[in-house]
Design an enzyme around this catalytic site. Structure first.
Site, short mmCIF file in Angstrom:
data_model
loop_
_atom_site.label_atom_id
_atom_site.label_comp_id
_atom_site.label_asym_id
_atom_site.label_seq_id
_atom_site.Cartn_x
_atom_site.Cartn_y
_atom_site.Cartn_z
N SER A 651 28.52 32.83 48.78
CA SER A 651 29.50 33.16 47.75
C SER A 651 29.57 34.66 47.47
O SER A 651 30.47 35.10 46.76
CB SER A 651 29.17 32.41 46.45
N LYS A 694 29.39 32.14 36.50
CA LYS A 694 29.42 33.50 37.04
C LYS A 694 30.31 34.41 36.20
O LYS A 694 29.94 35.55 35.88
CB LYS A 694 29.91 33.47 38.48
#
Length: 804
Positions: A651, A694
């Protein structure tokens, strides 16, 4: 693309729910969103073939146990009541007890009847053997023996007198002596005064009589044996008459059960054979006590050990064994200490979960079964054989060779349901060849369900049901709407709702706690929010400490300005079931080389295989886009700064690529933006997980340092549907204090981070010089030229550079 605030979170309108409180809603009597699992359970329970046992797989918290239990209990009423089972003595081979199968509920009656039979047996035998009739018949037999004995001795005595000799009875035995003419016993002196011929005649006669007497006495053991046999037969006839009516009464009571009647016949035969031992009487004291124990041990053989009792049951059994060890699954044989030794008998056989569930259903936790020594192998062996064979763990391991009980196996017919996670199911399917033969049905439980008006209404009923079952206060429509929004957050998808109902139930219970403390009834949205925040705080110590170190400057994260070869990547951490986001600095350095990109995390064995794959993809992207006509003459390194643990996942590959391109082009990147996303070799940005955590991790850093309105995050456009951000983030975006950008390609991200146009290649594969991609290409061209020059001989190198 800068996303609008309304795109960051799904909002549930309480007015659209159509009720004021959950008291107005009916209970939901089935599992929401588990249609696939329910179909599998229905099929598995209805399939009567061998091997169609069930493995219920799925994440914890989706109420697998409750749903399985509900379906099993419902199906149990459609099955016949299972049989009772008793262990009884095997009179031919006592170490191999027999099993008796009786109709449901009759096992306890049979055991009690045998106990009563043993108690009545004592009185019946005592009465029979103390009766006048028995005594008279025995005395007649004994008198016959004595008369026969006296008759033989008297015959010899009469014959001796006819020949002038008398038979003398002394304590030492029998003896012969000559008589005088007066009939008196001749003295030794008188005998010696007789002439020699007379003495010899008398001596010969005495020897003949002694021989006759010896022949008669030799018949005594035979007569004694015959007498004892007659007494034994008398005892057998008496015992048979004494217990016959008791046994016949029991046989009539269990008339259709052939096996039970045969066992009763064997009991009667054994009583007859052992009546002397049963009637034996010892002297006072220890001998009498020992005799009593021996008699009691004999009588125990006529009782029964009921191991499966279905008395009072209205449906087939549903058994959940929480501790599925070897002994608790298949049963065990206990021992007792007697005079310093361990002994056992069929009364010490104890049933296991398989016995209790026989004829019904056994529910086991897969991980627990696999963690117990030999339990998994014992379960498979039992299911294959269709019978439960009880043996000790030491026997199964072959560690003992002493003779112990070998109970007759119990015939088995049941469904086993294993409950466990998916990983265990896949591992068993792959590594255990017998697993797929024995557990042919997989009931796969969902963790999420589609969000629609229909499921929204059903979810509200599920909330109402959980509230009533847990004796909670009713929830208002606003409270239910907040629960639905939280379910979307747990599912990490605007179009899905989490059906991990245990987590939802925890939220409801904790919201009820806050509502009661605040005096609210019904439970409102604020109470649900309070419960969610309180849980985050309880589990937030690590997150807060990490966040604190960023604010104090211990962990270096910039949130303003620009830097070359440096970017804020977004990562997510999971600890104790709680996930939180954390920004991490990624840096890159580049120079002339042979086209290699060094992943420092991989080189020091901190990078996982997926992370390493992402870095290798970057190499393919660089070569294909910027170095088609020239060799990629680059030596670059990438690293997660201040990372002291493992790094896994791809990611951050978008962040790594942007950082690498920045250092190659010597163009700085914005530090008030953070980025997450995976890229492929074509430059497309791919979705990632944990997007909400996040975003919120970087938002908290910016908020505590002061929001400027320029800060934000960059995420893959494919993650837009996964956005279920906290309300404070949505409010900040609505106030233009923070931004969330969605990108589809690397070029879109480049323009956000650099403020430069990315640039589009022409037919020759060249980018415009005033674009970011053009700067990258020019820099790589320069590196390739320098590498070419370094490869020339020294004289040619001087000429090519114009040196004198």
């Amino acid at each position: 693309m800068r996303l609008e605030a309304d795109a960051l979170r799904w909002h549930c309108d309480p007015e659209a729910l159509g009720f004021a409180t959950t008291d107005e809603l009916t209970d939901l009597d089935y599992a929401l969103g588990q249609e696939r699992a329910v179909e599998a359970l229905t099929f598995g329970l209805g399939m009567g073939r061998d091997g169609y046992n069930i493995y219920a797989l799925g994440a914890s918290g989706v109420h697998k146990h409750e749903l399985v239990q509900h379906h099993l209990e419902a199906d149990a009423h459609n099955r016949e009541l299972p049989s009772d089972f008793c262990y009884v003595n095997n009179f031919e081979e006592p170490h191999r007890p027999n099993i008796l199968k009786l109709p449901a509920g009759r096992g306890a009656d049979f055991k009690n009847d045998l106990d009563t039979f043993v108690d009545d047996l004592r009185d019946s035998l005592r009465a029979a053997f103390e009766s006048d009739e028995y005594r008279t018949r025995r005395q007649m037999i004994e008198r016959e023996f004595r008369e026969e004995q006296e008759k033989a001795v008297n015959e010899i005595e009469r014959e001796a007198r006819e020949n002038g000799i008398t038979l003398q009875r002394t304590p030492a035995g029998f003896g012969f002596a000559p008589l005088t003419e007066d009939g008196e016993v001749m003295s030794p002196d008188s005998f010696h005064q007789l002439d020699a011929d007379k003495q010899q005649e008398i001596q010969q006669e005495i020897e003949r009589l002694q021989h006759r007497l010896q022949e008669a006495l030799q018949q005594m053991p035979k007569w004694l044996k015959q007498t004892r046999e007659k007494i034994r037969q008398l005892n057998a006839d008496t015992a048979s008459q004494a217990v016959g009516h008791l046994v016949e009464a029991l046989k009539r009571r269990y008339d259709p059960l052939r096996a039970v009647q045969d066992h009763l016949d064997r009991i009667q035969a054994d009583i007859v054979d052992n009546v002397d031992a049963l009637l034996a009487r010892g002297d006072q004291g220890e001998m009498q006590a020992a005799q009593g124990e021996q008699t009691e041990a004999l009588l125990r053989r006529y009782r029964a050990n009921l191991i499966v009792d279905n008395r009072g049951r209205e449906a087939a059994p549903v058994v959940y064994e929480d501790e599925p060890s070897y002994d608790r699954l298949i049963g065990r044989i206990e021992h007792r200490a007697e005079m310093g030794a361990l002994t056992t008998d069929f009364h010490l056989i104890r049933e296991g979960a398989l016995h209790r569930a026989n004829g019904g259903y056994l529910v086991l936790d897969a991980r627990k079964v696999l963690s117990k020594p030999l339990a998994w192998e014992a379960l498979k062996r039992t299911l294959r054989a269709g019978e439960v064979r009880i043996e000790s763990l030491y026997q199964a391991l072959g560690l003992i060779s002493t003779v112990s009980l070998e109970p007759e196996p119990v015939p088995l017919s049941l469904k086993v349901v294993l409950i466990g996670e998916r990983l265990l199911y896949y591992l068993l399917s792959e590594l255990d060849p017998e697993f797929n033969e024995l557990f042919k049905v997989a009931a796969d439980f969902e963790e999420r369900t589609d969000r629609s008006d229909g499921t929204r209404d059903l979810y509200a009923r599920a909330v109402a049901t959980l509230a009533r079952r847990n004796e909670l206060a009713p929830f208002s429509a606003a409270g239910v709407a907040r629960v639905l929004e939280h379910a979307a957050r747990l599912a990490a998808d605007q179009d899905k709702l989490s059906i991990e109902m245990e987590t939802i139930a925890d939220t409801l219970r904790e919201a009820d706690f806050h509502a009661r403390r605040n005096g609210n009834n019904p439970v409102e949205a604020a109470d649900v929010d309070a419960a969610i925040r309180a849980r985050e705080r309880r589990m937030g110590r690590v997150r807060e400490r990490m966040h604190e170190e960023i604010l104090r400057g211990t962990v270096l994260i910039d949130s303003d300005g620009t830097r070359g070869g440096q970017i804020n990547a977004l990562t997510v951490m999971s600890l104790g079931g709680v996930s939180f986001g954390r920004p991490t600095r990624v840096t890159a350095r580049a120079g002339i080389g042979r086209g290699n990109v060094v992943d420092i995390e991989r080189e020091v064995a901190l990078g996982g295989p997926i992370h390493s794959k992402g870095v290798l993809i970057l190499h393919g992207y660089l070569a294909a886009r910027y170095a088609r006509e020239r060799p990629l003459s680059l030596s670059a390194s990438l690293v997660f700064e201040q990372s002291y643990g493992g790094v896994e996942g791809d990611s951050a590959s978008l962040a790594e690529l942007l950082t690498l391109l920045s250092t190659i082009a010597d163009v700085p990147l914005r530090q008030d933006l953070a980025v997450t996303g995976s890229v492929n070799q074509h430059g497309q940005v791919q979705p990632i997980g944990g997007v909400n955590e996040k975003i919120e991790g970087f938002f908290e850093v910016c908020k505590d340092r002061g929001l400027t309105g320029e800060q934000g995050v960059v995420i893959p456009d494919a993650n837009r549907k996964h956005l279920t951000l906290r309300q404070e983030v949505v409010d900040a975006v609505r106030a233009d204090s923070f931004a969330v950008h969605a990108v589809k390609t690397v070029d879109e991200a480049i323009e956000l981070f650099t403020g430069m146009p990315a640039g589009t290649e022409d037919a020759d594969g060249r980018f415009p010089a005033d674009t970011f991609n053009g700067a990258v290409q020019a820099s790589l061209d320069a590196l390739a030229e320098k590498r070419r020059q370094f490869g020339l001989p020294s004289e040619a190198r001087r000429n090519s550079t114009g040196e004198a």
